[in-house]
Design an enzyme around this catalytic site. Sequence first.
Site, PDB file in Angstrom:
ATOM      1  N   ARG A   1       0.869  -1.162   0.000  1.00  0.00           N
ATOM      2  CA  ARG A   1       0.000   0.000   0.000  1.00  0.00           C
ATOM      3  C   ARG A   1       0.912   1.219   0.000  1.00  0.00           C
ATOM      4  NH1 ARG A   1      -2.572  -3.516   3.702  1.00  0.00           N
ATOM      5  NH2 ARG A   1      -4.717  -4.041   3.095  1.00  0.00           N
TER       6      ARG A   1
ATOM      7  N   LYS B   1      -2.989  -0.894   7.154  1.00  0.00           N
ATOM      8  CA  LYS B   1      -4.427  -0.609   7.221  1.00  0.00           C
ATOM      9  C   LYS B   1      -5.189  -1.708   7.949  1.00  0.00           C
ATOM     10  CE  LYS B   1      -8.331   0.187   4.080  1.00  0.00           C
ATOM     11  NZ  LYS B   1      -8.713   0.279   2.639  1.00  0.00           N
TER      12      LYS B   1
ATOM     13  N   HIS C   1      -2.528   2.665  -5.525  1.00  0.00           N
ATOM     14  CA  HIS C   1      -3.047   1.301  -5.406  1.00  0.00           C
ATOM     15  C   HIS C   1      -2.829   0.485  -6.674  1.00  0.00           C
ATOM     16  CE1 HIS C   1      -5.405  -1.590  -3.135  1.00  0.00           C
ATOM     17  NE2 HIS C   1      -6.102  -1.868  -4.211  1.00  0.00           N
TER      18      HIS C   1
ATOM     19  N   ARG D   1      -0.220  -2.301  -6.205  1.00  0.00           N
ATOM     20  CA  ARG D   1      -0.706  -3.427  -5.407  1.00  0.00           C
ATOM     21  C   ARG D   1      -1.675  -4.291  -6.209  1.00  0.00           C
ATOM     22  NH1 ARG D   1      -1.328  -4.916  -0.009  1.00  0.00           N
ATOM     23  NH2 ARG D   1      -3.417  -5.440   0.686  1.00  0.00           N
TER      24      ARG D   1
ATOM     25  N   HIS E   1      -3.769  -9.319   2.766  1.00  0.00           N
ATOM     26  CA  HIS E   1      -5.231  -9.363   2.720  1.00  0.00           C
ATOM     27  C   HIS E   1      -5.758 -10.365   3.734  1.00  0.00           C
ATOM     28  CE1 HIS E   1      -5.337  -7.488  -1.487  1.00  0.00           C
ATOM     29  NE2 HIS E   1      -6.161  -6.771  -0.744  1.00  0.00           N
TER      30      HIS E   1
ATOM     31  N   TYR F   1      -9.719  -8.894  -7.778  1.00  0.00           N
ATOM     32  CA  TYR F   1      -8.714  -8.411  -8.723  1.00  0.00           C
ATOM     33  C   TYR F   1      -8.574  -9.392  -9.888  1.00  0.00           C
ATOM     34  CZ  TYR F   1      -7.056  -5.142  -5.124  1.00  0.00           C
ATOM     35  OH  TYR F   1      -6.955  -4.140  -4.194  1.00  0.00           O
TER      36      TYR F   1
END
Length: 336
Positions: free
Chosen positions: A176, A203, A284, A287, A310, A319
């Site tokens: 990130r 995050k 982003h 990533r 994740h 994704y």
Amino acid sequence: MVVIASQDPGGDESAPLTPQPHAQDAMPELAALQASLEQYSDDAKADNTKLAYAKQWHQFQAWCLTKALGAVPAGPGTVALYLTACANAGLALATLKQAQAAITYHHHETGHASPCATPLVKKAWQGIRRRLGAAQNQKHPLDADQIRAMYEVLPSGLLGVRDRALIGLGFSGAFRRGELVALDVSDLAFVRRGLEARVRRSKTDQEGRGLTKVISRGSDASTCAVRAVRDWLKLARIEDGPVFRSVDRHGNVSPRRLSAQSVALVLKRAAAAAGIPVDDIAGHSLRAGFVTEAKKHGADDAAIMDQTGHQSIAMVQRYHRRAKKWEKPASEKLGF
């Protein structure tokens, strides 16, 4: 201010502790514990979250001031109108959601119930979501070919060396943008097989348990992220402190770390020079690009999640589904 709860188990939790006459000797220790409690409470929110809440709260207060409305405690109608004004101004749903979180946080901090939990605000929010669309604005994932094209047009000198390291590490490590610019030299360990990078907080890791990302040495020296980072640190003479720093037009390296917003600016500048549309490119994109490229080359979901951090496999698969749509699109069979 956080206050120590009353000794009475059934009493008011907000009431300060009332010491017994024979317990005066314990007051210095209690005062020290009180100070520690306040510090822990202050640390409950990550620094980035605090800054975001402060910004949203300041904007809400300013809006209330111009409308002669109270901000604390704010009425449900005030918050509903504010969200409507923000939606009409074209602000993203994520921004509006963060605004509500900031309003809730500041109301709780001042001992008030959150107006965001009322039926009126919930109904307004539901309507805004339906009107604007709740789907996230996914950023364009940069693939390996685009990364190579961006490398070829990077600026000369130290700026280009830094940008190569920033882009390469961000892509290969699935960072990130906030994680990337938060790296210090002490977080990096160059090992035989490549590089280990310690993410101290992210995050999805507000408690700071940490995550170590491993970046393998590339088979091509010109695109190897490990080599790029080593070159940057050596040429910029960075031995400790922030890894990624600003570089002025004279090639002077600042002691201060880059901001998270700078990652997007670096990517957009390189993408534009390489002829890649920049409208949907942000920090982003590195990533997201890692996930799509890793899936394309056979990496399994567990390995990808180990790198990205994740917590849900659904995010990784989202994704992948987006990239997979172009593998065999049905529209190719139309004959047009």
